[in-house]
Scaffold this motif. Structure first.
Motif, PDB file in Angstrom:
ATOM      1  N   THR A 153       2.126  -2.536   8.991  1.00  0.00           N
ATOM      2  CA  THR A 153       3.224  -1.623   8.684  1.00  0.00           C
ATOM      3  C   THR A 153       4.486  -2.107   9.383  1.00  0.00           C
ATOM      4  O   THR A 153       4.550  -2.154  10.609  1.00  0.00           O
ATOM      5  CB  THR A 153       2.895  -0.185   9.118  1.00  0.00           C
ATOM      6  OG1 THR A 153       1.716   0.240   8.425  1.00  0.00           O
ATOM      7  CG2 THR A 153       4.036   0.762   8.792  1.00  0.00           C
TER       8      THR A 153
ATOM      9  N   ILE B 242       7.024   0.232   5.607  1.00  0.00           N
ATOM     10  CA  ILE B 242       6.373  -0.359   4.440  1.00  0.00           C
ATOM     11  C   ILE B 242       5.045  -0.934   4.911  1.00  0.00           C
ATOM     12  O   ILE B 242       5.007  -1.742   5.845  1.00  0.00           O
ATOM     13  CB  ILE B 242       7.246  -1.454   3.808  1.00  0.00           C
ATOM     14  CG1 ILE B 242       8.543  -0.831   3.294  1.00  0.00           C
ATOM     15  CG2 ILE B 242       6.502  -2.174   2.689  1.00  0.00           C
ATOM     16  CD1 ILE B 242       9.571  -1.822   2.836  1.00  0.00           C
ATOM     17  N   SER B 243       3.943  -0.494   4.282  1.00  0.00           N
ATOM     18  CA  SER B 243       2.600  -0.926   4.675  1.00  0.00           C
ATOM     19  C   SER B 243       2.029  -1.885   3.645  1.00  0.00           C
ATOM     20  O   SER B 243       2.071  -1.612   2.444  1.00  0.00           O
ATOM     21  CB  SER B 243       1.681   0.281   4.830  1.00  0.00           C
ATOM     22  OG  SER B 243       2.143   1.117   5.863  1.00  0.00           O
TER      23      SER B 243
ATOM     24  N   ARG C  79       0.825  -1.212   0.000  1.00  0.00           N
ATOM     25  CA  ARG C  79       0.000   0.000   0.000  1.00  0.00           C
ATOM     26  C   ARG C  79       0.854   1.255   0.000  1.00  0.00           C
ATOM     27  O   ARG C  79       0.515   2.260  -0.576  1.00  0.00           O
ATOM     28  CB  ARG C  79      -0.914  -0.034   1.236  1.00  0.00           C
ATOM     29  CG  ARG C  79      -1.859   1.093   1.378  1.00  0.00           C
ATOM     30  CD  ARG C  79      -2.985   0.973   0.354  1.00  0.00           C
ATOM     31  NE  ARG C  79      -3.916   2.052   0.550  1.00  0.00           N
ATOM     32  CZ  ARG C  79      -3.878   3.196  -0.128  1.00  0.00           C
ATOM     33  NH1 ARG C  79      -2.969   3.395  -1.049  1.00  0.00           N
ATOM     34  NH2 ARG C  79      -4.750   4.139   0.096  1.00  0.00           N
ATOM     35  N   ARG C  80       1.991   1.191   0.707  1.00  0.00           N
ATOM     36  CA  ARG C  80       2.859   2.364   0.817  1.00  0.00           C
ATOM     37  C   ARG C  80       4.259   1.915   1.179  1.00  0.00           C
ATOM     38  O   ARG C  80       4.439   0.991   1.960  1.00  0.00           O
ATOM     39  CB  ARG C  80       2.296   3.278   1.906  1.00  0.00           C
ATOM     40  CG  ARG C  80       2.999   4.585   2.052  1.00  0.00           C
ATOM     41  CD  ARG C  80       2.293   5.400   3.132  1.00  0.00           C
ATOM     42  NE  ARG C  80       2.860   6.710   3.197  1.00  0.00           N
ATOM     43  CZ  ARG C  80       2.276   7.813   2.772  1.00  0.00           C
ATOM     44  NH1 ARG C  80       1.079   7.753   2.259  1.00  0.00           N
ATOM     45  NH2 ARG C  80       2.869   8.974   2.874  1.00  0.00           N
ATOM     46  N   SER C  81       5.241   2.573   0.602  1.00  0.00           N
ATOM     47  CA  SER C  81       6.630   2.309   0.994  1.00  0.00           C
ATOM     48  C   SER C  81       7.344   3.646   1.167  1.00  0.00           C
ATOM     49  O   SER C  81       7.289   4.507   0.296  1.00  0.00           O
ATOM     50  CB  SER C  81       7.342   1.430  -0.034  1.00  0.00           C
ATOM     51  OG  SER C  81       7.468   2.086  -1.264  1.00  0.00           O
ATOM     52  N   GLU C  82       7.966   3.783   2.304  1.00  0.00           N
ATOM     53  CA  GLU C  82       8.711   4.978   2.669  1.00  0.00           C
ATOM     54  C   GLU C  82      10.023   4.531   3.301  1.00  0.00           C
ATOM     55  O   GLU C  82      10.144   3.362   3.698  1.00  0.00           O
ATOM     56  CB  GLU C  82       7.928   5.819   3.672  1.00  0.00           C
ATOM     57  CG  GLU C  82       6.613   6.322   3.137  1.00  0.00           C
ATOM     58  CD  GLU C  82       5.849   7.126   4.188  1.00  0.00           C
ATOM     59  OE1 GLU C  82       5.276   8.144   3.802  1.00  0.00           O
ATOM     60  OE2 GLU C  82       5.836   6.726   5.365  1.00  0.00           O
TER      61      GLU C  82
ATOM     62  N   TRP D   7      -1.401  -4.330   2.693  1.00  0.00           N
ATOM     63  CA  TRP D   7      -2.835  -4.501   2.896  1.00  0.00           C
ATOM     64  C   TRP D   7      -3.227  -5.923   2.521  1.00  0.00           C
ATOM     65  O   TRP D   7      -2.736  -6.483   1.541  1.00  0.00           O
ATOM     66  CB  TRP D   7      -3.550  -3.499   2.002  1.00  0.00           C
ATOM     67  CG  TRP D   7      -5.035  -3.514   2.057  1.00  0.00           C
ATOM     68  CD1 TRP D   7      -5.821  -2.732   2.844  1.00  0.00           C
ATOM     69  CD2 TRP D   7      -5.916  -4.314   1.274  1.00  0.00           C
ATOM     70  NE1 TRP D   7      -7.144  -3.009   2.602  1.00  0.00           N
ATOM     71  CE2 TRP D   7      -7.224  -3.985   1.633  1.00  0.00           C
ATOM     72  CE3 TRP D   7      -5.722  -5.297   0.299  1.00  0.00           C
ATOM     73  CZ2 TRP D   7      -8.339  -4.580   1.069  1.00  0.00           C
ATOM     74  CZ3 TRP D   7      -6.832  -5.899  -0.261  1.00  0.00           C
ATOM     75  CH2 TRP D   7      -8.123  -5.541   0.118  1.00  0.00           C
TER      76      TRP D   7
END
Length: 120
Positions: free
Chosen positions: A70, A22-23, A15-18, A25
């Motif tokens: 996450t 890292i998230s 869903r998201r990587s920073e 779903w």
């Protein structure tokens, strides 16, 4: 009454990587505990564990449980420009014996590769 739905309904989806997290779903038909673990794959094999984290769960229906796991980094940030991978670990408690046998054979892990390099 038992559900004829499969355990895994949708996902996993990154869903998201920073740099710091890292998230991932995923949706299941039963409530379970979910944990994400991120590791280094840059050497062509599973390397060091770089971060982990438990999932938050939201129930959206009688047989629909949505999770956002996450994994946060152990260091200052996840490495940039390297191939990373993740495991989603599912606790066995909520599965019936037949499902436990199926998921035990799969080691209760869903392995995926994060092909996208992390950017600041």
């Amino acid at each position: 009454m038992t559900s004829s739905l499969p355990f895994l309904l949708s996902g996993p989806i990154v869903r998201r990587s920073e740099p710091s997290g890292i998230s991932i779903w995923v949706a299941t038909s039963k409530p379970v505990e979910v944990r994400a673990v991120v590791y280094d794959l840059s050497e062509g094999r599973r390397g060091d564990r770089l971060g982990s984290g438990a999932a938050e769960r939201v129930q959206l229906g009688a047989n629909l449980f949505v999770y956002l796991a996450t994994a946060t980094t152990r260091g200052a940030s996840f490495p940039e420009g390297r191939l990373l991978g993740y495991d989603l670990e599912f606790a066995r408690g909520a599965l019936d014996p037949a499902e436990q046998r199926i998921w035990s054979k799969r080691q209760l892990h869903i392995r995926k590769i994060l092909a996208k390099a992390l950017r600041r």
